[in-house]
Design a protein around this motif. Structure first.
Motif, PDB file in Angstrom:
ATOM      1  N   SER A   1      13.410  43.689  52.196  1.00  0.00           N
ATOM      2  CA  SER A   1      13.861  43.265  53.522  1.00  0.00           C
ATOM      3  C   SER A   1      13.202  44.086  54.629  1.00  0.00           C
ATOM      4  O   SER A   1      12.815  43.540  55.667  1.00  0.00           O
ATOM      5  CB  SER A   1      15.389  43.359  53.625  1.00  0.00           C
TER       6      SER A   1
ATOM      7  N   VAL B   1      15.249  35.893  56.295  1.00  0.00           N
ATOM      8  CA  VAL B   1      16.499  35.532  55.627  1.00  0.00           C
ATOM      9  C   VAL B   1      16.270  35.401  54.132  1.00  0.00           C
ATOM     10  O   VAL B   1      17.025  35.931  53.309  1.00  0.00           O
ATOM     11  CB  VAL B   1      17.068  34.226  56.206  1.00  0.00           C
TER      12      VAL B   1
ATOM     13  N   ALA C   1      15.705  38.809  52.472  1.00  0.00           N
ATOM     14  CA  ALA C   1      16.949  39.563  52.317  1.00  0.00           C
ATOM     15  C   ALA C   1      17.759  39.029  51.139  1.00  0.00           C
ATOM     16  O   ALA C   1      18.336  39.799  50.360  1.00  0.00           O
ATOM     17  CB  ALA C   1      17.763  39.481  53.601  1.00  0.00           C
TER      18      ALA C   1
ATOM     19  N   PRO D   1      20.849  45.328  53.166  1.00  0.00           N
ATOM     20  CA  PRO D   1      20.414  45.916  54.434  1.00  0.00           C
ATOM     21  C   PRO D   1      21.553  46.661  55.124  1.00  0.00           C
ATOM     22  O   PRO D   1      22.690  46.196  55.138  1.00  0.00           O
ATOM     23  CB  PRO D   1      19.977  44.691  55.262  1.00  0.00           C
TER      24      PRO D   1
ATOM     25  N   VAL E   1      23.432  48.522  58.547  1.00  0.00           N
ATOM     26  CA  VAL E   1      23.810  47.952  59.843  1.00  0.00           C
ATOM     27  C   VAL E   1      22.636  47.972  60.817  1.00  0.00           C
ATOM     28  O   VAL E   1      22.382  46.988  61.533  1.00  0.00           O
ATOM     29  CB  VAL E   1      25.007  48.731  60.438  1.00  0.00           C
TER      30      VAL E   1
ATOM     31  N   THR F   1      19.435  47.980  60.141  1.00  0.00           N
ATOM     32  CA  THR F   1      18.434  46.995  59.729  1.00  0.00           C
ATOM     33  C   THR F   1      18.847  45.593  60.167  1.00  0.00           C
ATOM     34  O   THR F   1      18.031  44.814  60.680  1.00  0.00           O
ATOM     35  CB  THR F   1      18.232  47.034  58.204  1.00  0.00           C
ATOM     36  N   LEU F   2      20.111  45.264  59.984  1.00  0.00           N
ATOM     37  CA  LEU F   2      20.611  43.958  60.416  1.00  0.00           C
ATOM     38  C   LEU F   2      20.511  43.804  61.931  1.00  0.00           C
ATOM     39  O   LEU F   2      20.120  42.735  62.428  1.00  0.00           O
ATOM     40  CB  LEU F   2      22.059  43.778  59.958  1.00  0.00           C
TER      41      LEU F   2
ATOM     42  N   MET G   1      16.939  43.190  62.811  1.00  0.00           N
ATOM     43  CA  MET G   1      16.551  41.825  62.460  1.00  0.00           C
ATOM     44  C   MET G   1      17.027  40.842  63.532  1.00  0.00           C
ATOM     45  O   MET G   1      16.301  39.905  63.900  1.00  0.00           O
ATOM     46  CB  MET G   1      17.127  41.456  61.092  1.00  0.00           C
ATOM     47  N   VAL G   2      18.231  41.055  64.038  1.00  0.00           N
ATOM     48  CA  VAL G   2      18.759  40.182  65.094  1.00  0.00           C
ATOM     49  C   VAL G   2      17.912  40.302  66.358  1.00  0.00           C
ATOM     50  O   VAL G   2      17.535  39.294  66.977  1.00  0.00           O
ATOM     51  CB  VAL G   2      20.235  40.530  65.398  1.00  0.00           C
TER      52      VAL G   2
END
Length: 316
Positions: free
Chosen positions: A100, A269, A272, A283, A285, A287-288, A291-292
């Protein structure tokens, strides 16, 4: 001399559908490459996979009655070299990075594509797109955590790959738009075979000692023994890669690179999901969040590009 062509009308909806399907297949294939990286070398993946992909593509061309004659051979070769270097950089990072994180790093390419399209194709970069570029790089910083113990220099490999990939996709759009997509895919896989064979020959001549090879066998070893299961996986990857490399080439021919590049984010997506299934990678927090931010950045870039493409289309 290449035959003169009129610019083809954009087929944005079809291009988006093709790139979405291609990125899902690509993420699955890359998960398999990471899975076999402890047993095989990147050069084996290049050669064995493409030895299967090329006959598949040739058979498809014959079935369709396609004309494989290249119009701009030098541009096709240049594109293939850039993509081989892209996948070499990306695959080299997979034994070290989670799938990811490596995926997020290389998928900064839509942001880079927007900037390079402005520099190389004369596309206007709007205020909204600049905001997207800024958000994208903030997202990268959040994920990569530079200056902390969590930072790994290996992350530079997929970032280099992202730049090379963006250059290749812009070249696909600007110089190879009228080439048969099968021709582009065959050229790429032949380049993989040649690159792998040359690297294996050089490593065999250099004859590195076992201790050195053990530092990074995925890159420094030549051709470890392959089992029947390994060959089966490579055959599967050959068919899969023939499909998604063909799809990527076609998508970037059909629509502006900024738009198609944004829908490349489907890869994040998928990567991941496959990372969790194959490697139990979850992943964190940050990393998320990154990504957002990168996804929002890509949407900002795409929205401006899409509006501009629509205005141009309305004037035709």
């Amino acid at each position: 001399m290449p035959t003169a062509h009129k610019t083809k009308p954009d087929e944005i909806s079809k291009g988006i559908a093709i790139i979405l399907a291609s990125t899902v297949a690509m993420a699955f294939a890359d998960a398999i490459v990471k899975l076999v990286s402890s047993n095989l070398t990147v050069w084996q993946v290049f050669v064995a996979r493409s030895l299967v992909a090329v006959p598949c593509l040739v058979c498809l061309a014959r079935f369709q009655g396609s004309n494989l004659r290249p119009y701009a051979l030098l541009w096709i070769i240049a594109r293939s070299v850039l993509l081989v270097l892209t996948w070499l950089a990306y695959y080299a990072s997979l034994p070290v990075l989670s799938l990811s994180v490596a995926a997020v790093a290389i998928y900064t390419n839509p942001i880079i594509t927007a900037l390079l399209s402005a520099l190389l194709l004369g596309e206007q970069v709007t205020r909204r797109q600049w905001m997207g570029v800024f958000l994208g790089f903030v997202g990268v910083a959040v994920i990569l955590k530079p200056g902390t113990d969590a930072f790994s220099w290996a992350i530079l490999l997929p970032l280099v790959g992202a730049t090379l990939y963006s250059l290749a996709m812009i070249m696909t759009r600007s110089r190879c738009q009228h080439e048969n997509a099968i021709t582009l895919a065959i050229s790429l896989h032949v380049s993989f075979i040649l690159a792998g064979a040359v690297a294996i020959a050089i490593l065999a001549m250099v004859a590195l000692d076992e201790a050195t090879v053990a530092l990074y066998p995925f890159l420094l070893d030549t051709w470890p023994e392959m089992t029947a299961e390994d060959w089966g996986l490579m055959a599967f990857l050959g068919v899969l890669s023939a499909a998604f490399f063909l799809g990527v080439a076609r998508a970037y021919q059909m629509a502006p690179p900024q738009i198609i590049g944004t829908f490349d984010y489907a890869y994040l997506v998928s990567a991941a999901i496959w990372g969790m299934i194959f490697f139990s990678e979850v992943p964190d927090v940050l990393t998320l969040l990154g990504m957002v931010l990168i996804t929002v950045a890509g949407l900002l870039v795409a929205k401006s590009a899409g509006e501009r493409a629509t205005r141009v289309g309305d004037k035709r």
